[in-house]
Design a protein around this motif. Structure first.
Motif, PDB file in Angstrom:
ATOM      1  N   GLN A 174     101.472  52.870  73.835  1.00  0.00           N
ATOM      2  CA  GLN A 174     100.855  52.249  74.005  1.00  0.00           C
ATOM      3  C   GLN A 174      99.452  52.616  73.556  1.00  0.00           C
ATOM      4  O   GLN A 174      98.874  53.536  73.763  1.00  0.00           O
ATOM      5  N   ALA A 175      98.541  51.175  73.443  1.00  0.00           N
ATOM      6  CA  ALA A 175      96.871  51.457  72.885  1.00  0.00           C
ATOM      7  C   ALA A 175      96.258  51.062  74.111  1.00  0.00           C
ATOM      8  O   ALA A 175      97.075  49.550  74.308  1.00  0.00           O
ATOM      9  N   LYS A 176      95.449  51.239  74.442  1.00  0.00           N
ATOM     10  CA  LYS A 176      94.366  50.485  75.038  1.00  0.00           C
ATOM     11  C   LYS A 176      93.118  50.465  74.059  1.00  0.00           C
ATOM     12  O   LYS A 176      92.377  50.984  74.175  1.00  0.00           O
ATOM     13  N   ILE A 177      92.817  48.963  74.161  1.00  0.00           N
ATOM     14  CA  ILE A 177      91.784  48.553  73.110  1.00  0.00           C
ATOM     15  C   ILE A 177      90.789  48.346  73.763  1.00  0.00           C
ATOM     16  O   ILE A 177      90.990  47.566  74.802  1.00  0.00           O
ATOM     17  N   ASN A 178      89.269  48.819  73.499  1.00  0.00           N
ATOM     18  CA  ASN A 178      88.224  47.957  74.380  1.00  0.00           C
ATOM     19  C   ASN A 178      87.596  47.575  73.267  1.00  0.00           C
ATOM     20  O   ASN A 178      87.269  48.323  72.363  1.00  0.00           O
ATOM     21  N   VAL A 179      87.209  46.396  73.055  1.00  0.00           N
ATOM     22  CA  VAL A 179      85.972  45.285  71.766  1.00  0.00           C
ATOM     23  C   VAL A 179      85.146  44.899  72.772  1.00  0.00           C
ATOM     24  O   VAL A 179      84.464  44.681  74.186  1.00  0.00           O
ATOM     25  N   THR A 180      83.497  45.541  72.277  1.00  0.00           N
ATOM     26  CA  THR A 180      82.613  44.907  72.244  1.00  0.00           C
ATOM     27  C   THR A 180      81.662  44.305  71.233  1.00  0.00           C
ATOM     28  O   THR A 180      81.735  44.493  70.390  1.00  0.00           O
ATOM     29  N   LEU A 181      80.753  43.557  72.015  1.00  0.00           N
ATOM     30  CA  LEU A 181      79.661  43.411  70.501  1.00  0.00           C
ATOM     31  C   LEU A 181      78.693  43.698  70.402  1.00  0.00           C
ATOM     32  O   LEU A 181      78.780  45.074  70.607  1.00  0.00           O
ATOM     33  N   LYS A 182      78.812  44.238  69.294  1.00  0.00           N
ATOM     34  CA  LYS A 182      77.959  45.457  68.452  1.00  0.00           C
ATOM     35  C   LYS A 182      77.299  45.647  69.461  1.00  0.00           C
ATOM     36  O   LYS A 182      76.111  44.419  70.029  1.00  0.00           O
ATOM     37  N   ASP A 183      75.233  46.652  69.030  1.00  0.00           N
ATOM     38  CA  ASP A 183      74.777  46.797  70.055  1.00  0.00           C
ATOM     39  C   ASP A 183      74.019  46.237  69.572  1.00  0.00           C
ATOM     40  O   ASP A 183      72.310  45.709  70.506  1.00  0.00           O
ATOM     41  N   SER A 184      73.176  45.384  68.638  1.00  0.00           N
ATOM     42  CA  SER A 184      72.881  44.570  67.828  1.00  0.00           C
ATOM     43  C   SER A 184      73.319  43.282  68.286  1.00  0.00           C
ATOM     44  O   SER A 184      71.966  42.129  68.390  1.00  0.00           O
ATOM     45  N   VAL A 185      73.691  42.986  68.723  1.00  0.00           N
ATOM     46  CA  VAL A 185      74.045  41.467  68.549  1.00  0.00           C
ATOM     47  C   VAL A 185      73.977  40.902  70.553  1.00  0.00           C
ATOM     48  O   VAL A 185      74.270  41.567  71.583  1.00  0.00           O
ATOM     49  N   LEU A 186      73.141  40.422  70.534  1.00  0.00           N
ATOM     50  CA  LEU A 186      73.033  39.432  72.084  1.00  0.00           C
ATOM     51  C   LEU A 186      73.869  39.257  73.055  1.00  0.00           C
ATOM     52  O   LEU A 186      75.345  38.631  72.522  1.00  0.00           O
ATOM     53  N   ASP A 187      74.054  39.229  74.250  1.00  0.00           N
ATOM     54  CA  ASP A 187      75.640  39.187  75.482  1.00  0.00           C
ATOM     55  C   ASP A 187      75.125  38.545  76.410  1.00  0.00           C
ATOM     56  O   ASP A 187      74.648  38.521  77.270  1.00  0.00           O
ATOM     57  N   PRO A 188      74.823  37.290  75.608  1.00  0.00           N
ATOM     58  CA  PRO A 188      74.955  36.150  77.001  1.00  0.00           C
ATOM     59  C   PRO A 188      75.075  36.425  78.623  1.00  0.00           C
ATOM     60  O   PRO A 188      74.906  36.090  79.146  1.00  0.00           O
ATOM     61  N   GLN A 189      76.459  36.472  77.896  1.00  0.00           N
ATOM     62  CA  GLN A 189      77.899  36.927  78.616  1.00  0.00           C
ATOM     63  C   GLN A 189      77.189  37.467  79.762  1.00  0.00           C
ATOM     64  O   GLN A 189      77.026  37.712  81.083  1.00  0.00           O
ATOM     65  N   GLY A 190      76.990  38.640  79.464  1.00  0.00           N
ATOM     66  CA  GLY A 190      76.364  40.331  79.939  1.00  0.00           C
ATOM     67  C   GLY A 190      75.171  39.953  80.610  1.00  0.00           C
ATOM     68  O   GLY A 190      75.416  40.196  82.715  1.00  0.00           O
ATOM     69  N   LYS A 191      74.355  38.684  79.957  1.00  0.00           N
ATOM     70  CA  LYS A 191      72.851  38.691  80.826  1.00  0.00           C
ATOM     71  C   LYS A 191      72.931  37.906  82.309  1.00  0.00           C
ATOM     72  O   LYS A 191      72.586  37.969  83.543  1.00  0.00           O
ATOM     73  N   ALA A 192      73.603  36.938  82.121  1.00  0.00           N
ATOM     74  CA  ALA A 192      74.249  36.205  83.122  1.00  0.00           C
ATOM     75  C   ALA A 192      74.352  37.108  84.639  1.00  0.00           C
ATOM     76  O   ALA A 192      74.537  36.504  85.247  1.00  0.00           O
ATOM     77  N   VAL A 193      75.555  37.781  84.079  1.00  0.00           N
ATOM     78  CA  VAL A 193      76.332  38.234  84.991  1.00  0.00           C
ATOM     79  C   VAL A 193      75.337  39.530  85.521  1.00  0.00           C
ATOM     80  O   VAL A 193      75.856  39.908  86.944  1.00  0.00           O
ATOM     81  N   THR A 194      74.626  40.013  84.925  1.00  0.00           N
ATOM     82  CA  THR A 194      73.338  40.538  85.515  1.00  0.00           C
ATOM     83  C   THR A 194      72.626  40.485  86.755  1.00  0.00           C
ATOM     84  O   THR A 194      72.516  40.692  87.330  1.00  0.00           O
ATOM     85  N   HIS A 195      72.025  38.279  86.217  1.00  0.00           N
ATOM     86  CA  HIS A 195      71.573  38.004  86.931  1.00  0.00           C
ATOM     87  C   HIS A 195      72.646  38.153  87.895  1.00  0.00           C
ATOM     88  O   HIS A 195      71.451  37.809  89.567  1.00  0.00           O
ATOM     89  N   ALA A 196      73.676  37.298  87.725  1.00  0.00           N
ATOM     90  CA  ALA A 196      74.342  37.448  89.571  1.00  0.00           C
ATOM     91  C   ALA A 196      74.534  38.401  90.389  1.00  0.00           C
ATOM     92  O   ALA A 196      74.525  38.425  91.548  1.00  0.00           O
TER      93      ALA A 196
END
Lengths: 85, 85
Positions: free
Chosen positions: A4-26
């Motif tokens: 079983q492979a447990k894979i985590n995928v994230t945006l590169k640090d240099s890429v803006l993450d608007p969904q993350g910003k929205a969750v921070t505000h919430a």
């Protein structure tokens, strides 16, 4: 052997993450003011058959590069475990 | 103290995962026939300030239950690390 492979995928640090910003505000609105940053990504659990752990690792890298991630804007990491029973 | 929580959210085992099924079929079409199952979830990295690891763990449980997950159909797990520098 089954793995079983447990894979985590994230945006590169240099890429803006608007969904993350929205969750921070919430979270701030819910009185979790101590949160400074949220980044959102994908998590995948893949079950596969392979002759060995080395072969399974190769297969998972292949899948990640061909289908599961977009290597232009995303990075990935995974943990491989052998399914014993 | 600054902490980072790495949160994995997945559908409960009893909940159907059509996106995972679609990815399984796509992997088969790309000749990864050894894949037997894929489950798709979310991955979140949350940075927060807290007095202690115990307090940070409590905060992360709170966020997961109030906003980040849907406890009716999803389960979550997280790893907490202290950000040293």
């Amino acid at each position: 052997m089954e793995f079983q492979a447990k894979i985590n995928v994230t945006l590169k640090d240099s890429v803006l993450d608007p969904q993350g910003k929205a969750v921070t505000h919430a979270l701030h609105a819910l009185h979790y003011e101590s949160v400074s940053d949220v980044r959102i990504g994908k998590y995948m659990e893949v079950r596969l058959e392979a002759e060995s752990a080395v072969k399974a690792t190769e297969l998972v890298h292949g899948m990640c590069e061909e289908l599961l991630t977009n290597p232009v804007i995303e990075k990935y990491s995974f943990e491989l475990v052998e399914v014993v029973s």
